[in-house]
Every structure is written in structure tokens, then in C-alpha cells.
Design an enzyme around this catalytic site. Structure first.
Site, PDB file in Angstrom:
ATOM      1  N   HIS A  77       0.819  -1.204   0.000  1.00  0.00           N
ATOM      2  CA  HIS A  77       0.000   0.000   0.000  1.00  0.00           C
ATOM      3  C   HIS A  77       0.856   1.258   0.000  1.00  0.00           C
ATOM      4  O   HIS A  77       0.343   2.359  -0.155  1.00  0.00           O
ATOM      5  CB  HIS A  77      -0.944   0.018   1.208  1.00  0.00           C
ATOM      6  CG  HIS A  77      -0.249  -0.069   2.538  1.00  0.00           C
ATOM      7  ND1 HIS A  77       0.263  -1.238   3.028  1.00  0.00           N
ATOM      8  CD2 HIS A  77       0.026   0.877   3.464  1.00  0.00           C
ATOM      9  CE1 HIS A  77       0.821  -1.026   4.215  1.00  0.00           C
ATOM     10  NE2 HIS A  77       0.692   0.253   4.500  1.00  0.00           N
ATOM     11  N   HIS A  91       7.615   6.607   4.922  1.00  0.00           N
ATOM     12  CA  HIS A  91       6.926   5.934   3.819  1.00  0.00           C
ATOM     13  C   HIS A  91       6.149   6.944   2.983  1.00  0.00           C
ATOM     14  O   HIS A  91       5.751   7.999   3.461  1.00  0.00           O
ATOM     15  CB  HIS A  91       6.002   4.824   4.333  1.00  0.00           C
ATOM     16  CG  HIS A  91       4.955   5.296   5.296  1.00  0.00           C
ATOM     17  ND1 HIS A  91       5.115   5.251   6.656  1.00  0.00           N
ATOM     18  CD2 HIS A  91       3.722   5.819   5.079  1.00  0.00           C
ATOM     19  CE1 HIS A  91       4.030   5.724   7.248  1.00  0.00           C
ATOM     20  NE2 HIS A  91       3.167   6.075   6.310  1.00  0.00           N
ATOM     21  N   HIS A 133       2.951   7.775   0.257  1.00  0.00           N
ATOM     22  CA  HIS A 133       1.619   7.433  -0.240  1.00  0.00           C
ATOM     23  C   HIS A 133       1.326   8.269  -1.492  1.00  0.00           C
ATOM     24  O   HIS A 133       1.697   9.443  -1.553  1.00  0.00           O
ATOM     25  CB  HIS A 133       0.532   7.784   0.782  1.00  0.00           C
ATOM     26  CG  HIS A 133       0.600   7.007   2.060  1.00  0.00           C
ATOM     27  ND1 HIS A 133      -0.021   5.796   2.214  1.00  0.00           N
ATOM     28  CD2 HIS A 133       1.184   7.286   3.247  1.00  0.00           C
ATOM     29  CE1 HIS A 133       0.174   5.354   3.446  1.00  0.00           C
ATOM     30  NE2 HIS A 133       0.902   6.243   4.098  1.00  0.00           N
ATOM     31  N   HIS A 163       5.452  10.320   5.072  1.00  0.00           N
ATOM     32  CA  HIS A 163       5.276  10.352   6.521  1.00  0.00           C
ATOM     33  C   HIS A 163       6.559   9.873   7.180  1.00  0.00           C
ATOM     34  O   HIS A 163       7.034   8.773   6.875  1.00  0.00           O
ATOM     35  CB  HIS A 163       4.131   9.441   6.960  1.00  0.00           C
ATOM     36  CG  HIS A 163       2.796   9.853   6.454  1.00  0.00           C
ATOM     37  ND1 HIS A 163       1.712   8.984   6.377  1.00  0.00           N
ATOM     38  CD2 HIS A 163       2.355  11.054   6.007  1.00  0.00           C
ATOM     39  CE1 HIS A 163       0.669   9.638   5.899  1.00  0.00           C
ATOM     40  NE2 HIS A 163       1.035  10.880   5.659  1.00  0.00           N
ATOM     41  N   THR A 203      -2.937   6.111  10.009  1.00  0.00           N
ATOM     42  CA  THR A 203      -3.833   6.176   8.849  1.00  0.00           C
ATOM     43  C   THR A 203      -4.155   4.810   8.258  1.00  0.00           C
ATOM     44  O   THR A 203      -4.899   4.724   7.285  1.00  0.00           O
ATOM     45  CB  THR A 203      -3.246   7.079   7.754  1.00  0.00           C
ATOM     46  OG1 THR A 203      -2.001   6.534   7.308  1.00  0.00           O
ATOM     47  CG2 THR A 203      -3.040   8.497   8.270  1.00  0.00           C
TER      48      THR A 203
END
Length: 262
Positions: free
Chosen positions: A102, A130, A132, A149, A223
Site C-alpha cells: 500500500h 513511507h 503514499h 510520513h 492512517t
């Protein structure tokens, strides 16, 4: 940034006064690493609307009152003068690059240290970073091409808010130098090889301006499952740039090329 000298200008901290109250729960649960346990696709039956039903310990995903990410209303943020910038003391260390399905993450090699940040005198040690795509947070209704993040944990386990995350948003523009150096290594991860040693990385190079004079702060949550609340979020107001090619490369790696218009 290590040994950073304070500049002469006044710092501005944008804080959501309605959310930044005394929240007593200590955050101890870390993000779930294995995406096989959950999904971002509602069609899978394990999508975000179902996260709170999959496991008892993920109940915050369904019933939590301070869930992240949020749409940040910049005009409603309370301006506080002279709060002090994020005190960052990062250092180069050995990282592992990992495709978590993800997102793409950089994890610190076991027993190593990449430094820390300080918030109101409390030291939080960097655990991982990481990316996103598209961004999880929005500002005034706008989501961005990418978001990183940097996840930190309090050195003192007794601290009330023991997780702190620094968020950086990216918009389309010039290629990002740090990602340019990483993409070759990230591309070497696939469905069979989920992670590989990356060697020494200086977290400061993710953005040398990190810890700048303005950021949004609120108390939220992880999250992804278990969606634990009590996380201190500091989302940088200044937006970075990233190329469409870089974003596309990251989305291909996590098998998501459907979201292109940010």
C-alpha cells in the site's frame, strides 16, 4: 536538521485549537505491515469501511473520534507566534527499502539509529518513512500527488502521546532529488522481493527545509489499521515538487496506476 541554527525570522505554527487538547490515551500499536490483512479497495471486502470490523483491536478505525488523515482547513487554523520549529537531529544510518503493497517505506536497519525530533521538549526517535500516492491529507479540499510520513516514537515509553509523524506533501513539478536516488533501489523490489538493504541514507535529505517556519499540527491517528489515536501530526505547510514520472513509478510498484489527476 542536525545542529541547525535558528533563523532570525518569527516562526509560525498553525494549530487546530479544537483538536489539540489533552488526550490521555498512550499510543503503542504500530501500523500493520502486511497489506494482505486489509485493502484500500472496497470491492475486496477488506476496504476502509470494513477495517474496524476485521479485528477487535482495529475498532478505532470504525469508532474513533480523532481519525487521520483529515482535510486541513488552513483559514481556520489558529496562528501562534514563536512556537519554535521542529527540532530535528537526524543522522545517516543504514536503511532497508520495503514495498508494503500500500506504500513504499524506508525502515531503519535493526539496532541502528537515524536520530530524532523534539516536540515541546520530548524526544521522538525516527522509526521509518513511507510514501503514499495520492496524498492522504488534503489542504482546503485539495489532495496532492504524493505524501511522505516520517514516523517517530517517544524515547520515554511513559509519554502520553508517544507517536509523532511529520508529513510532507508533493505537487507535480520538477523531479525530487531524493526520490531520484531511491527509485532504482525501490524498483528492485517486487512481488517476490519485498525489501532489500539500501545502505546509508541521511533522512535530512528527504527535504533539507523540513522543520520549516510553518506547519499544521493536530492530534490524530495512524492512517492504516489499527488506526490508533493519540498521534501528534505535524504537516509541513510548504509543498515539495515531484515529477509525474516519479509518482507513476511508485504507483506501478504498489499496483496502483488508477489515480493520476492530482
Amino acid at each position: 536538521m542536525k545542529n541547525q541554527t535558528k533563523p532570525a525570522f518569527i516562526h509560525v505554527l498553525l494549530v487546530f485549537s479544537a483538536l489539540f487538547h489533552s488526550y490521555s490515551t498512550s499510543v503503542s500499536a504500530q501500523e500493520v505491515e502486511d497489506e494482505n490483512e486489509f485493502s484500500y479497495s472496497e470491492e475486496s471486502g477488506k476496504g476502509p469501511s470494513q477495517w474496524g470490523n476485521i479485528k477487535k483491536e482495529w475498532s478505532d478505525c470504525k469508532t474513533g473520534k480523532m481519525q487521520s488523515p483529515i482535510d486541513i482547513p488552513s483559514r481556520k487554523a489558529k496562528v501562534i507566534k514563536n512556537p519554535g520549529r521542529l527540532e530535528m537531529s537526524y543522522k545517516p544510518t543504514e536503511f532497508i527499502v520495503k514495498n508494503r503493497g500500500h506504500d513504499i517505506s524506508l525502515k531503519i536497519h535493526w539496532l541502528k539509529s537515524a536520530g530524532s525530533i523534539k516536540i515541546n521538549g520530548t524526544e521522538y526517535v525516527l522509526q521509518q518513512a513511507h510514501w503514499h500516492s495520492p496524498s492522504e491529507h488534503a489542504i482546503d479540499g485539495r489532495r496532492y500527488a504524493l505524501e511522505v510520513h516520517l514516523v517517530h516514537q517517544a524515547k520515554d515509553p511513559k509519554v502520553k502521546h508517544n507517536l509523532a509523524v511529520v508529513g510532507l506533501l508533493y505537487k507535480y513539478g520538477e523531479p525530487d532529488a531524493f526520490l531520484s536516488k531511491l527509485l532504482g533501489n525501490i524498483s528492485a523490489t517486487n512481488d517476490e522481493i519485498h525489501e532489500k538493504p539500501l545502505g546509508f541514507v541521511d533522512p535530512t535529505h528527504i527535504d533539507i527545509r523540513m522543520g520549516g517556519k510553518a506547519y499544521y499540527r493536530y492530534i490524530g491517528s495512524l492512517t492504516v489499521p489499527p488506526c490508533t489515536e493519540g498521534v501528534i501530526w505535524s504537516v509541513q505547510k510548504q509543498v515539495k515538487q515531484v515529477s509525474k514520472e516519479q509518482v507513476h513509478a511508485i504507483r506501478v510498484l504498489v499496483h496502483d496506476v488508477s489515480k493520476d489527476a492530482y
